[in-house]
Design an enzyme around this catalytic site. Structure first.
Site, PDB file in Angstrom:
ATOM      1  NE  ARG A  47      -1.001  -2.587  17.695  1.00  0.00           N
ATOM      2  CZ  ARG A  47      -0.885  -2.103  16.268  1.00  0.00           C
ATOM      3  NH1 ARG A  47       0.401  -2.357  15.718  1.00  0.00           N
ATOM      4  NH2 ARG A  47      -1.727  -1.380  15.780  1.00  0.00           N
TER       5      ARG A  47
ATOM      6  CE  LYS B 143      -4.298   2.239  15.045  1.00  0.00           C
ATOM      7  NZ  LYS B 143      -3.824   1.543  13.543  1.00  0.00           N
TER       8      LYS B 143
ATOM      9  CE1 TYR C  83       3.442   2.243  12.662  1.00  0.00           C
ATOM     10  CE2 TYR C  83       2.330   1.258  14.534  1.00  0.00           C
ATOM     11  CZ  TYR C  83       3.330   1.201  13.546  1.00  0.00           C
ATOM     12  OH  TYR C  83       3.986   0.159  13.376  1.00  0.00           O
TER      13      TYR C  83
ATOM     14  CG  HIS D 116      -1.162   5.723   9.323  1.00  0.00           C
ATOM     15  ND1 HIS D 116      -0.365   5.253   8.282  1.00  0.00           N
ATOM     16  CD2 HIS D 116      -1.073   4.779  10.404  1.00  0.00           C
ATOM     17  CE1 HIS D 116       0.243   4.244   8.553  1.00  0.00           C
ATOM     18  NE2 HIS D 116      -0.351   3.890   9.923  1.00  0.00           N
TER      19      HIS D 116
ATOM     20  CD  GLU E 206       2.479   7.155  10.119  1.00  0.00           C
ATOM     21  OE1 GLU E 206       2.796   6.857  11.287  1.00  0.00           O
ATOM     22  OE2 GLU E 206       1.956   8.424  10.116  1.00  0.00           O
TER      23      GLU E 206
ATOM     24  CB  VAL F  76       2.693  -8.924   3.797  1.00  0.00           C
ATOM     25  CG1 VAL F  76       1.494  -9.837   3.753  1.00  0.00           C
ATOM     26  CG2 VAL F  76       2.469  -7.704   4.709  1.00  0.00           C
TER      27      VAL F  76
ATOM     28  CG  ASP G 102       7.422  -8.698  -6.117  1.00  0.00           C
ATOM     29  OD1 ASP G 102       6.925  -8.670  -4.951  1.00  0.00           O
ATOM     30  OD2 ASP G 102       7.679  -7.536  -6.856  1.00  0.00           O
TER      31      ASP G 102
ATOM     32  NE  ARG H  70      11.153  -9.409  -1.680  1.00  0.00           N
ATOM     33  CZ  ARG H  70      11.760  -9.176  -0.670  1.00  0.00           C
ATOM     34  NH1 ARG H  70      12.851  -8.483  -0.342  1.00  0.00           N
ATOM     35  NH2 ARG H  70      11.210  -9.621   0.692  1.00  0.00           N
TER      36      ARG H  70
ATOM     37  CB  SER I  44       2.957 -10.277 -10.221  1.00  0.00           C
ATOM     38  OG  SER I  44       1.783  -9.871 -10.262  1.00  0.00           O
TER      39      SER I  44
ATOM     40  CB  VAL J 103       0.620  -5.769  -4.205  1.00  0.00           C
ATOM     41  CG1 VAL J 103       0.554  -7.208  -5.184  1.00  0.00           C
ATOM     42  CG2 VAL J 103      -0.766  -5.176  -4.594  1.00  0.00           C
TER      43      VAL J 103
ATOM     44  CB  ALA K 263      -2.872  -4.977   0.097  1.00  0.00           C
ATOM     45  CB  VAL K 264      -7.958  -4.672   3.380  1.00  0.00           C
ATOM     46  CG1 VAL K 264      -7.370  -4.832   4.647  1.00  0.00           C
ATOM     47  CG2 VAL K 264      -9.369  -4.056   3.204  1.00  0.00           C
ATOM     48  CG  ASP K 265      -3.253  -1.547   4.948  1.00  0.00           C
ATOM     49  OD1 ASP K 265      -3.077  -2.161   4.094  1.00  0.00           O
ATOM     50  OD2 ASP K 265      -1.967  -1.155   5.657  1.00  0.00           O
TER      51      ASP K 265
ATOM     52  CG  ASN L 183      -7.137  -3.807  13.336  1.00  0.00           C
ATOM     53  OD1 ASN L 183      -8.177  -4.514  12.921  1.00  0.00           O
ATOM     54  ND2 ASN L 183      -7.244  -3.306  14.728  1.00  0.00           N
TER      55      ASN L 183
HETATM   56  N1  LIG Z   1      -4.130  -5.715   7.234  1.00  0.00           N
HETATM   57  C1  LIG Z   1      -3.094  -5.537   7.917  1.00  0.00           C
HETATM   58  O1  LIG Z   1      -3.318  -5.499   9.232  1.00  0.00           O
HETATM   59  C2  LIG Z   1      -1.891  -5.099   7.416  1.00  0.00           C
HETATM   60  C3  LIG Z   1      -0.644  -5.168   8.535  1.00  0.00           C
HETATM   61  C4  LIG Z   1       0.462  -4.894   7.827  1.00  0.00           C
HETATM   62  C5  LIG Z   1       0.815  -4.398   6.501  1.00  0.00           C
HETATM   63  N2  LIG Z   1      -0.358  -4.390   5.791  1.00  0.00           N
HETATM   64  C6  LIG Z   1      -0.542  -3.758   4.366  1.00  0.00           C
HETATM   65  O2  LIG Z   1       0.408  -5.030   3.543  1.00  0.00           O
HETATM   66  C7  LIG Z   1       0.647  -4.555   2.388  1.00  0.00           C
HETATM   67  C8  LIG Z   1       2.120  -5.080   1.750  1.00  0.00           C
HETATM   68  O3  LIG Z   1       3.020  -4.598   2.925  1.00  0.00           O
HETATM   69  P1  LIG Z   1       4.597  -4.975   2.693  1.00  0.00           P
HETATM   70  O4  LIG Z   1       5.147  -4.450   3.994  1.00  0.00           O
HETATM   71  O5  LIG Z   1       4.668  -6.552   2.396  1.00  0.00           O
HETATM   72  O6  LIG Z   1       4.991  -4.209   1.572  1.00  0.00           O
HETATM   73  P2  LIG Z   1       6.409  -4.240   0.686  1.00  0.00           P
HETATM   74  O7  LIG Z   1       6.569  -2.919   0.024  1.00  0.00           O
HETATM   75  O8  LIG Z   1       7.349  -5.045   1.380  1.00  0.00           O
HETATM   76  O9  LIG Z   1       6.033  -5.391  -0.480  1.00  0.00           O
HETATM   77  C9  LIG Z   1       5.186  -5.186  -1.495  1.00  0.00           C
HETATM   78  C10 LIG Z   1       5.496  -5.645  -2.591  1.00  0.00           C
HETATM   79  O10 LIG Z   1       4.351  -5.710  -3.620  1.00  0.00           O
HETATM   80  C11 LIG Z   1       5.170  -6.009  -4.894  1.00  0.00           C
HETATM   81  N3  LIG Z   1       4.198  -5.375  -5.929  1.00  0.00           N
HETATM   82  C12 LIG Z   1       3.835  -4.252  -6.419  1.00  0.00           C
HETATM   83  N4  LIG Z   1       3.106  -4.372  -7.450  1.00  0.00           N
HETATM   84  C13 LIG Z   1       2.912  -5.612  -7.468  1.00  0.00           C
HETATM   85  C14 LIG Z   1       2.064  -6.339  -8.402  1.00  0.00           C
HETATM   86  N5  LIG Z   1       1.319  -5.744  -9.425  1.00  0.00           N
HETATM   87  N6  LIG Z   1       2.061  -7.532  -8.486  1.00  0.00           N
HETATM   88  C15 LIG Z   1       2.675  -8.541  -7.613  1.00  0.00           C
HETATM   89  N7  LIG Z   1       3.535  -7.730  -6.712  1.00  0.00           N
HETATM   90  C16 LIG Z   1       3.619  -6.448  -6.687  1.00  0.00           C
HETATM   91  C17 LIG Z   1       6.332  -4.953  -4.744  1.00  0.00           C
HETATM   92  O11 LIG Z   1       7.337  -5.340  -5.604  1.00  0.00           O
HETATM   93  C18 LIG Z   1       6.665  -5.427  -3.433  1.00  0.00           C
HETATM   94  O12 LIG Z   1       7.672  -6.493  -3.533  1.00  0.00           O
HETATM   95  C19 LIG Z   1       0.547  -3.001   2.512  1.00  0.00           C
HETATM   96  O13 LIG Z   1      -0.507  -2.626   1.929  1.00  0.00           O
HETATM   97  C20 LIG Z   1       0.691  -2.902   3.948  1.00  0.00           C
HETATM   98  O14 LIG Z   1       0.094  -1.449   4.303  1.00  0.00           O
HETATM   99  C21 LIG Z   1      -1.762  -4.508   6.271  1.00  0.00           C
END
Ligand SMILES: NC(=O)c1ccc[n+]([C@@H]2O[C@H](COP(=O)([O-])OP(=O)(O)OC[C@H]3O[C@@H](n4cnc5c(N)ncnc54)[C@H](O)[C@@H]3O)[C@@H](O)[C@H]2O)c1
Length: 383
Positions: A28, A88, A107, A109, A131, A192, A211, A216, A233, A252, A281-283, A313
């Site tokens: 990027r 980055k 970013y 972090h 961030e 996501v 969720d 929501r 959830s 999540v 959510a691996v990050d 990523n």
């Molecule tokens: N791997 C990647 O490349 C990449 C890229 C972007 C974002 N992410 C990650 O993705 C994850 C989600 O990001 P987002 O922007 O959607 O966050 P967000 O805050 O918009 O959404 C998270 C949702 O999870 C819900 N939640 C919390 N606990 C829960 C549970 N026990 N069961 C079900 N739902 C639950 C919350 O209510 C919320 O609606 C983050 O960890 C973010 O860092 C990863």
């Protein structure tokens, strides 16, 4: 008041530097030629390192045509610029290039990277982190675009790995006439999860999104199509749903905390062989116990016949889309910072002010100071 601010307030002209990202596999770039045009229109000078945009499909010629000057080395870009715009966090070889009073907007972090935090304190630069820029409603406008990309990609990747030659069950996401579509389970209905649900539903899958937030779920139930079911959830509902799901997407987030393990190792046995798990959510540690971060070169592994895709990523694989999505969100802030200088810009803009993490050798963002037991200085001392 530092020299950078004084100069900027007098002239209202900023020298902006755009280095090429050097982190492994980062394609990027923080400004498109369109972004350069906007800065130049506002009277600013932009220096771009040669081939900075090549990974995203932008040539040096396009930057020159937009009004930038292309420089051959990263050292020259850092040396001349008052404000560095990046994607980055700076990596070790860049630490020594960052100067006192230089504004770095990227970013960072910080809380997960102590050496970087110490290096930026030492540099006496002004570090404004994408961030932690935060809107009044607590949303994070510079994280949202990457979540949108990752959510949409999660379905694309999942559909791909469901193919038999890639280890999947051999199920077509949308099915065909006379054959039921695949079942997609999405854990977490935030940015996501919502984007993933839209994509999976668009391909005709039978989608369930879970969720813990009832408001929501109400919202999602209103906006998503009829082939998406919303379900509360909890561990019982999850353990039932995984038995028949073909693709499970983990999305999540509990802000500031590790993701909870909603799917444990034992639960893999309950899944059908060839089920695909995409833990976005691996990050944040992942919401599936068996997930560990993987790379685009080696994105998957199999445990108990279940395919795990856990690339940390994901947006990096689609740099063209990701660059445009990111810069659509960052450019208004970049222009504001260039026009006003960081002090004025942050004084009048609470969203931007929340992005300030390190100023002139001091941590001004409490969670970062707390993460390392370091000293904290209120940001107001500098504004
Ligand atoms: N791997 C990647 O490349 C990449 C890229 C972007 C974002 N992410 C990650 O993705 C994850 C989600 O990001 P987002 O922007 O959607 O966050 P967000 O805050 O918009 O959404 C998270 C949702 O999870 C819900 N939640 C919390 N606990 C829960 C549970 N026990 N069961 C079900 N739902 C639950 C919350 O209510 C919320 O609606 C983050 O960890 C973010 O860092 C990863």
């Amino acid at each position: 008041m530092n020299i950078f601010v004084t100069c900027n307030n007098l002239n209202r002209i900023m020298i902006v530097g755009l280095p090429k990202e050097i982190k492994n596999n980062e394609n990027r770039v923080a400004l498109t030629p369109g972004g350069v045009t906007e800065l130049v229109k506002n009277g600013h000078t932009v220096y771009v390192q040669t081939s900075a945009g090549s990974g995203s499909g932008f040539s040096d010629e396009e930057y020159t045509a937009a009004g930038a000057t292309v420089l051959p080395t990263i050292e020259e870009v850092y040396a001349i610029a008052e404000m560095i715009v990046k994607v980055k966090e700076p990596i070790e070889s860049e630490y020594k290039l960052i100067k006192e009073n230089q504004l770095v907007f990227t970013y960072f972090h910080f809380a997960s990277h102590e050496p970087l935090t110490k290096a930026m304190i030492e540099s006496k630069a002004v570090c404004l982190a994408y961030e932690t820029v935060e809107k009044k409603d607590r949303s994070l406008p510079l994280l949202v675009p990457m979540s949108e990309v990752a959510g949409r990609m999660a379905v694309q990747k999942g559909a791909n790995y469901l193919e038999k030659p890639l280890g999947g069950r051999g199920v077509l996401l949308g099915g065909v006439a006379g054959v039921a579509p695949a079942k997609v389970l999405i854990l977490g209905g935030g940015i996501v999860g919502t984007e993933a649900a839209k994509m999976a539903a668009g391909l005709g899958a039978d989608v369930t999104i879970m969720d813990i937030s009832l408001p929501r779920l109400r919202y999602l139930s209103d906006i998503l199509p009829a082939n998406v079911k919303t379900v509360m959830s909890n561990s019982y509902n999850i353990s039932q749903a995984i038995k028949s799901s073909n693709l499970i997407i983990g999305s999540v987030l509990i802000p500031g905390a590790k993701a909870p393990h909603l799917i444990t190792r034992n639960m893999l046995k309950e899944m059908q062989p060839g089920t695909v798990l995409v833990d976005v959510a691996v990050d944040q540690g992942g919401c599936i116990e068996t997930c560990k971060p993987t790379t685009h070169e080696n994105p998957t592994f199999v445990i108990d016949g279940v395919v795990h895709y856990c690339v940390a990523n994901m947006p990096g694989a689609v740099p063209y889309t990701s660059t445009l999505a990111l810069t659509n969100a960052t450019l208004p802030y970049v222009i504001k910072l260039a026009n006003k200088g960081w002090v004025d810009a942050c004084q009048n803009d609470e969203e931007l002010r929340k992005g300030l993490n390190v100023i002139n050798g001091h941590i001004v963002y409490k969670p970062v100071a707390e993460a390392f037991g370091m000293g904290y200085t209120p940001v107001e001392n500098y504004l």
